[in-house]
Scaffold this motif. Structure first.
Motif, PDB file in Angstrom:
ATOM      1  N   ARG A   2     -93.889  14.517   7.986  1.00 22.63           N
ATOM      2  CA  ARG A   2     -95.226  14.017   8.294  1.00 22.63           C
ATOM      3  C   ARG A   2     -95.270  13.438   9.709  1.00 22.63           C
ATOM      4  O   ARG A   2     -96.214  13.666  10.459  1.00 22.63           O
ATOM      5  CB  ARG A   2     -95.627  12.958   7.263  1.00 22.63           C
ATOM      6  CG  ARG A   2     -97.048  12.467   7.433  1.00 22.63           C
ATOM      7  CD  ARG A   2     -97.471  11.526   6.318  1.00 22.63           C
ATOM      8  NE  ARG A   2     -97.498  12.236   5.053  1.00 22.63           N
ATOM      9  CZ  ARG A   2     -96.975  11.779   3.930  1.00 22.63           C
ATOM     10  NH1 ARG A   2     -96.389  10.607   3.895  1.00 22.63           N
ATOM     11  NH2 ARG A   2     -97.043  12.494   2.823  1.00 22.63           N
ATOM     12  N   VAL A   5     -95.320  16.281  12.341  1.00 20.86           N
ATOM     13  CA  VAL A   5     -96.629  16.956  12.400  1.00 20.86           C
ATOM     14  C   VAL A   5     -97.653  16.062  13.081  1.00 20.86           C
ATOM     15  O   VAL A   5     -98.442  16.517  13.919  1.00 20.86           O
ATOM     16  CB  VAL A   5     -97.080  17.388  10.988  1.00 20.86           C
ATOM     17  CG1 VAL A   5     -98.524  17.841  10.987  1.00 20.86           C
ATOM     18  CG2 VAL A   5     -96.177  18.501  10.465  1.00 20.86           C
ATOM     19  N   ARG A   8     -96.911  15.994  16.814  1.00 21.24           N
ATOM     20  CA  ARG A   8     -97.347  17.230  17.461  1.00 21.24           C
ATOM     21  C   ARG A   8     -98.856  17.207  17.692  1.00 21.24           C
ATOM     22  O   ARG A   8     -99.341  17.589  18.754  1.00 21.24           O
ATOM     23  CB  ARG A   8     -96.965  18.449  16.629  1.00 21.24           C
ATOM     24  CG  ARG A   8     -97.324  19.748  17.324  1.00 21.24           C
ATOM     25  CD  ARG A   8     -97.238  20.959  16.402  1.00 21.24           C
ATOM     26  NE  ARG A   8     -97.642  22.148  17.119  1.00 21.24           N
ATOM     27  CZ  ARG A   8     -98.910  22.479  17.390  1.00 21.24           C
ATOM     28  NH1 ARG A   8     -99.916  21.713  17.000  1.00 21.24           N
ATOM     29  NH2 ARG A   8     -99.190  23.581  18.062  1.00 21.24           N
ATOM     30  N   ILE A  81     -90.203  21.484  13.101  1.00 24.14           N
ATOM     31  CA  ILE A  81     -91.229  21.678  12.071  1.00 24.14           C
ATOM     32  C   ILE A  81     -91.055  23.046  11.431  1.00 24.14           C
ATOM     33  O   ILE A  81     -91.050  23.184  10.203  1.00 24.14           O
ATOM     34  CB  ILE A  81     -92.651  21.520  12.659  1.00 24.14           C
ATOM     35  CG1 ILE A  81     -92.907  20.064  13.061  1.00 24.14           C
ATOM     36  CG2 ILE A  81     -93.707  21.989  11.661  1.00 24.14           C
ATOM     37  CD1 ILE A  81     -94.199  19.848  13.822  1.00 24.14           C
ATOM     38  N   TYR A  91     -95.927  26.030   1.907  1.00 18.48           N
ATOM     39  CA  TYR A  91     -96.301  26.381   3.280  1.00 18.48           C
ATOM     40  C   TYR A  91     -96.711  27.851   3.368  1.00 18.48           C
ATOM     41  O   TYR A  91     -97.714  28.188   3.980  1.00 18.48           O
ATOM     42  CB  TYR A  91     -95.132  26.092   4.213  1.00 18.48           C
ATOM     43  CG  TYR A  91     -95.340  26.491   5.649  1.00 18.48           C
ATOM     44  CD1 TYR A  91     -96.218  25.797   6.460  1.00 18.48           C
ATOM     45  CD2 TYR A  91     -94.636  27.554   6.193  1.00 18.48           C
ATOM     46  CE1 TYR A  91     -96.393  26.146   7.783  1.00 18.48           C
ATOM     47  CE2 TYR A  91     -94.798  27.914   7.521  1.00 18.48           C
ATOM     48  CZ  TYR A  91     -95.677  27.204   8.314  1.00 18.48           C
ATOM     49  OH  TYR A  91     -95.857  27.565   9.628  1.00 18.48           O
ATOM     50  N   ALA A 106     -98.927  23.584   8.168  1.00 21.47           N
ATOM     51  CA  ALA A 106     -97.956  22.505   8.371  1.00 21.47           C
ATOM     52  C   ALA A 106     -98.609  21.144   8.166  1.00 21.47           C
ATOM     53  O   ALA A 106     -98.021  20.242   7.558  1.00 21.47           O
ATOM     54  CB  ALA A 106     -97.342  22.601   9.766  1.00 21.47           C
ATOM     55  N   VAL A 107     -99.836  20.991   8.653  1.00 23.26           N
ATOM     56  CA  VAL A 107    -100.555  19.727   8.469  1.00 23.26           C
ATOM     57  C   VAL A 107    -100.794  19.472   6.984  1.00 23.26           C
ATOM     58  O   VAL A 107    -100.519  18.376   6.478  1.00 23.26           O
ATOM     59  CB  VAL A 107    -101.903  19.725   9.241  1.00 23.26           C
ATOM     60  CG1 VAL A 107    -102.761  18.523   8.857  1.00 23.26           C
ATOM     61  CG2 VAL A 107    -101.660  19.756  10.739  1.00 23.26           C
ATOM     62  N   ALA A 110     -97.436  18.669   5.142  1.00 29.47           N
ATOM     63  CA  ALA A 110     -96.895  17.357   5.517  1.00 29.47           C
ATOM     64  C   ALA A 110     -97.747  16.214   4.987  1.00 29.47           C
ATOM     65  O   ALA A 110     -97.227  15.214   4.498  1.00 29.47           O
ATOM     66  CB  ALA A 110     -96.784  17.267   7.036  1.00 29.47           C
TER      67      ALA A 110
END
Length: 180
Positions: A2, A5, A8, A81, A91, A106-107, A110
């Motif tokens: 988390r 992400v 990023r 990631i 995912y 990914a968001v 996470a």
């Protein structure tokens, strides 16, 4: 995961701000560069040759160096990631939804964590703050905006995913009432 992400996303926001600053400097100088990607290879070459006064040229050069540094950091965070998500079934599964690509997936993975902890989609939507506010008293019901108790980043990803779906998709053309 988390934290990676979220970091990023913060780096991408910083990069967007730096790019907006470059556009602001160009606007101050009345310079328009006709290119689709000002920060791609061709755009950077045109930007380097743009007729800018001394202080503005220095500022644009500085901003471009900062953009390059932030790009490097984004790539450095993206590697771990990708490595952590490479075998994640959730995912892969969430990318089957129209509008959800690797970054948004990914968001979601996470921010949501273990999806099995929710009884169903309604509980997940409520936890994420994507359900409308509902206040009722006797026969009077007021529905409002989304409640927003969940992750801001997750709500952003949900909106981005929805915007990524073409308007010709069937469920977007559904209207509960006829238009008048």
């Amino acid at each position: 995961m988390r934290e990676l992400v979220r970091y990023r996303a913060k780096l991408v926001a910083w990069r967007s701000g730096l790019k907006a600053s470059v556009h602001a400097v160009l606007a101050k100088q009345g310079v328009h560069i006709a290119v689709s990607d000002l920060f791609g290879v061709g755009g950077r070459e045109l930007l380097a040759r743009a007729p800018l006064d001394g202080a503005y040229r220095g500022r644009v050069s500085s901003l471009c160096r900062l953009i390059d540094a932030v790009d490097f950091e984004i790539d450095a965070v993206a590697g771990p990631i990708r490595a952590r998500l490479s075998g994640n079934a959730g995912y892969t599964a969430i990318q089957a939804i129209r509008g959800v690509g690797p970054v948004l997936a990914a968001v979601f993975v996470a921010e949501i964590g273990e999806v099995d902890r929710f009884l169903g989609p309604a509980q997940l939507a409520s936890w994420a703050g994507l359900t409308p506010r509902h206040r009722a008293s006797d026969l009077v019901v007021h529905r409002g905006r989304v409640t927003k108790p969940g992750s801001t980043l997750e709500r952003w990803a949900a909106v981005e995913a929805a915007h990524g779906v073409p308007h010709t998709a069937g469920w977007l053309n559904f209207h509960p009432r006829p238009h008048r």
